[in-house]
Design an enzyme around this catalytic site. Sequence first.
Site, PDB file in Angstrom:
ATOM      1  N   CYS A  36       0.823  -1.213   0.000  1.00 21.71           N
ATOM      2  CA  CYS A  36       0.000   0.000   0.000  1.00 21.71           C
ATOM      3  C   CYS A  36       0.859   1.265   0.000  1.00 21.71           C
ATOM      4  CB  CYS A  36      -0.923   0.002   1.207  1.00 21.71           C
ATOM      5  SG  CYS A  36      -0.031   0.063   2.779  1.00 21.71           S
ATOM      6  N   CYS A 105      -2.261  -3.383   8.519  1.00 24.37           N
ATOM      7  CA  CYS A 105      -1.934  -2.111   9.185  1.00 24.37           C
ATOM      8  C   CYS A 105      -1.530  -2.378  10.640  1.00 24.37           C
ATOM      9  CB  CYS A 105      -3.113  -1.143   9.158  1.00 24.37           C
ATOM     10  SG  CYS A 105      -3.882  -0.924   7.546  1.00 24.37           S
TER      11      CYS A 105
HETATM   12 FE1  FES Z   1      -1.448  -0.241   4.355  1.00 27.74          FE
HETATM   13 FE2  FES Z   1      -3.070   0.829   6.064  1.00 27.74          FE
HETATM   14  S1  FES Z   1      -3.498   0.278   3.988  1.00 27.74           S
HETATM   15  S2  FES Z   1      -0.972   0.430   6.359  1.00 27.74           S
END
Ligand code: FES
Length: 211
Positions: A36, A105
């Site tokens: 991400c 996360c």
């Molecule tokens: Fe990757 Fe939150 S989407 S840390």
Amino acid sequence: MVIEYTEKTIEHFQNPRNVGEIEDPDGKSMEGNPACGDMVSLTIKVEKDKISDIKFKSYGCASNIATASILTELAKNKSVDDAKKISWMQINNELGGLPKIKIHCSVLAVDTLKSAITDYERRNGLLKEDPDELNEKNIRQRLKSVIDPQTGADIISKNIVSNFNHNNGEISVNLKICKDYESSEVIEDEIREHLETLNDFESVNIKYSCK
Ligand code: FES
């Protein structure tokens, strides 16, 4: 896609605790997730073997902020050894459950704390085992931080890794999934990212097998 967050997650996102950076910290770290692109940094102050202060900066999504925020609350005033035991599952439970695609996360937050503690221990000659040494235990540990966004579980616990080995800095990881599995690309990126910072790492060879 609508992402459903719990009230507690939203509350921590909107009112994050312990934001910032400690001046002259005893340990610090910055970790990111390759899939991400989000990052989080942590600074800690340790007094009498206790985390007396902890602050974070987020460069990421709402749950990046919320997980780092609750992590700092959980770690503050804990002994260093107890802080090391905080797990991503605990963060996830404290927030009342994260959506599967956001579980990573919480892993990122916990990994960042572990790195800050390692930094503190390294600076003070307290490191008993080097978490960056290329050995079986550390490879397994790092693969446990790789989350399959389809299931929200790590690839070791879910038996996605059939086996792994290493030789002269080359690591082979055999996966029990098909190459066209929906999240195989994310898993592959995360495996590389987690293993390439091991000392003496040369390359990783990921193989797929499915029936
Ligand atoms: Fe990757 Fe939150 S989407 S840390």
